[in-house]
Motif scaffolding. Sequence first.
Motif, mmCIF file in Angstrom:
data_model
loop_
_atom_site.group_PDB
_atom_site.id
_atom_site.type_symbol
_atom_site.label_atom_id
_atom_site.label_comp_id
_atom_site.label_asym_id
_atom_site.label_seq_id
_atom_site.Cartn_x
_atom_site.Cartn_y
_atom_site.Cartn_z
ATOM 1 N N ALA A 158 -120.306 43.701 -20.945
ATOM 2 C CA ALA A 158 -121.656 43.391 -20.453
ATOM 3 C C ALA A 158 -122.599 43.158 -21.623
ATOM 4 N N LEU A 159 -122.460 43.954 -22.671
ATOM 5 C CA LEU A 159 -123.288 43.772 -23.866
ATOM 6 C C LEU A 159 -122.991 42.433 -24.536
ATOM 7 N N VAL A 160 -121.720 42.078 -24.635
ATOM 8 C CA VAL A 160 -121.346 40.779 -25.205
ATOM 9 C C VAL A 160 -121.921 39.658 -24.361
ATOM 10 N N GLY A 161 -121.853 39.788 -23.027
ATOM 11 C CA GLY A 161 -122.426 38.786 -22.129
ATOM 12 C C GLY A 161 -123.912 38.610 -22.346
ATOM 13 N N LEU A 162 -124.604 39.682 -22.666
ATOM 14 C CA LEU A 162 -126.036 39.612 -22.951
ATOM 15 C C LEU A 162 -126.299 38.975 -24.312
ATOM 16 N N VAL A 163 -125.504 39.355 -25.302
ATOM 17 C CA VAL A 163 -125.729 38.905 -26.674
ATOM 18 C C VAL A 163 -125.419 37.419 -26.857
ATOM 19 N N VAL A 164 -124.430 36.870 -26.122
ATOM 20 C CA VAL A 164 -124.074 35.458 -26.312
ATOM 21 C C VAL A 164 -125.197 34.509 -25.916
ATOM 22 N N ASN A 165 -126.214 35.003 -25.257
ATOM 23 C CA ASN A 165 -127.348 34.153 -24.907
ATOM 24 C C ASN A 165 -128.296 33.921 -26.079
ATOM 25 N N PHE A 166 -128.175 34.709 -27.140
ATOM 26 C CA PHE A 166 -129.056 34.550 -28.299
ATOM 27 C C PHE A 166 -128.650 33.307 -29.089
ATOM 28 N N TYR A 167 -129.656 32.618 -29.634
ATOM 29 C CA TYR A 167 -129.426 31.354 -30.326
ATOM 30 C C TYR A 167 -128.436 31.506 -31.489
ATOM 31 N N GLY A 168 -128.622 32.490 -32.328
ATOM 32 C CA GLY A 168 -127.749 32.675 -33.491
ATOM 33 C C GLY A 168 -126.312 32.933 -33.091
ATOM 34 N N ILE A 169 -126.128 33.693 -32.047
ATOM 35 C CA ILE A 169 -124.773 33.997 -31.578
ATOM 36 C C ILE A 169 -124.125 32.744 -30.981
ATOM 37 N N ARG A 170 -124.908 31.962 -30.237
ATOM 38 C CA ARG A 170 -124.361 30.708 -29.685
ATOM 39 C C ARG A 170 -123.900 29.790 -30.817
ATOM 40 N N TYR A 171 -124.676 29.745 -31.892
ATOM 41 C CA TYR A 171 -124.318 28.925 -33.044
ATOM 42 C C TYR A 171 -122.994 29.426 -33.653
ATOM 43 N N LEU A 172 -122.859 30.745 -33.805
ATOM 44 C CA LEU A 172 -121.615 31.309 -34.345
ATOM 45 C C LEU A 172 -120.432 31.049 -33.405
ATOM 46 N N MET A 173 -120.687 31.087 -32.106
ATOM 47 C CA MET A 173 -119.624 30.789 -31.138
ATOM 48 C C MET A 173 -119.159 29.343 -31.274
ATOM 49 N N LYS A 174 -120.116 28.425 -31.466
ATOM 50 C CA LYS A 174 -119.743 27.015 -31.648
ATOM 51 C C LYS A 174 -118.957 26.823 -32.940
ATOM 52 N N LEU A 175 -119.355 27.528 -33.998
ATOM 53 C CA LEU A 175 -118.609 27.439 -35.252
ATOM 54 C C LEU A 175 -117.179 27.952 -35.078
ATOM 55 N N SER A 176 -117.034 29.087 -34.400
ATOM 56 C CA SER A 176 -115.686 29.628 -34.195
ATOM 57 C C SER A 176 -114.864 28.697 -33.293
ATOM 58 N N GLN A 177 -115.530 28.066 -32.327
ATOM 59 C CA GLN A 177 -114.830 27.128 -31.457
ATOM 60 C C GLN A 177 -114.317 25.941 -32.274
ATOM 61 N N ARG A 178 -115.156 25.425 -33.158
ATOM 62 C CA ARG A 178 -114.713 24.308 -34.023
ATOM 63 C C ARG A 178 -113.553 24.723 -34.909
ATOM 64 N N LEU A 179 -113.607 25.959 -35.424
ATOM 65 C CA LEU A 179 -112.521 26.462 -36.265
ATOM 66 C C LEU A 179 -111.226 26.558 -35.470
ATOM 67 N N PHE A 180 -111.302 27.124 -34.253
ATOM 68 C CA PHE A 180 -110.112 27.254 -33.407
ATOM 69 C C PHE A 180 -109.542 25.890 -33.045
ATOM 70 N N GLU A 181 -110.397 24.896 -32.897
ATOM 71 C CA GLU A 181 -109.935 23.563 -32.519
ATOM 72 C C GLU A 181 -109.284 22.810 -33.672
ATOM 73 N N PRO A 211 -103.647 24.131 -35.758
ATOM 74 C CA PRO A 211 -102.680 23.480 -34.869
ATOM 75 C C PRO A 211 -102.232 24.277 -33.642
ATOM 76 N N LEU A 212 -101.614 25.405 -33.754
ATOM 77 C CA LEU A 212 -101.113 26.126 -32.581
ATOM 78 C C LEU A 212 -102.251 26.800 -31.819
ATOM 79 N N VAL A 213 -103.206 27.316 -32.549
ATOM 80 C CA VAL A 213 -104.336 28.024 -31.939
ATOM 81 C C VAL A 213 -105.143 27.088 -31.045
ATOM 82 N N LYS A 214 -105.337 25.828 -31.475
ATOM 83 C CA LYS A 214 -106.156 24.911 -30.672
ATOM 84 C C LYS A 214 -105.531 24.622 -29.318
#
Length: 191
Positions: free
Chosen positions: A63-86, A89-92
Amino acid sequence: MNKLISMILKGLVAVLPIGLTIYFFYWLLATAEELARPLVLLVWPSDYYFPGLGVVTSLLLLALVGLVVNFYGIRYLMKLSQRLFEKIPLVKSIYGALQDMMTVFNLSKKTGHQSVVSLEIQGMQMIGFVTGEQMGKRLFGEQDLVGVYLPLSYQIGGMTVYVSRDKLTPLDVTMEEGMRIAVTGGVQSKK
């Protein structure tokens, strides 16, 4: 002897779904408890630990993570990690498949339209799920083709086909009911 075997099989049919469901949830909670226990012991002294505290702590943490992901800085970090995962090769492949699966299961809630459809193929009616409205336009231009996922019964798999929208018949079932019907081969225990 045949009557006894028949009664045993009827009892098995009655008990097995209930027993396996209860066991699955027990296993899920026990596994979550075991995984969360080291984290709980870091936060709480071992004197305060009781069985179930790991699950409660995990739910509060989610629930805390669900609340925190709404913050701008965290969303930016999530997008960065998403780009890294993509890029790995196998992880993507795994990450993309899991992300797409979460999107499919939440599709009808987000869009508000009926996404369970029937598609006729050589006289057969197949149950499918509309998944690619925008991708059909991107891939096939102005042909008005829609992506439909056709799951295979009793398997984790299926195929995605792009068909003309007029070949689809919306079904009056929820996404959950449609998936249950498709995955179990139409065998239903209720209704």
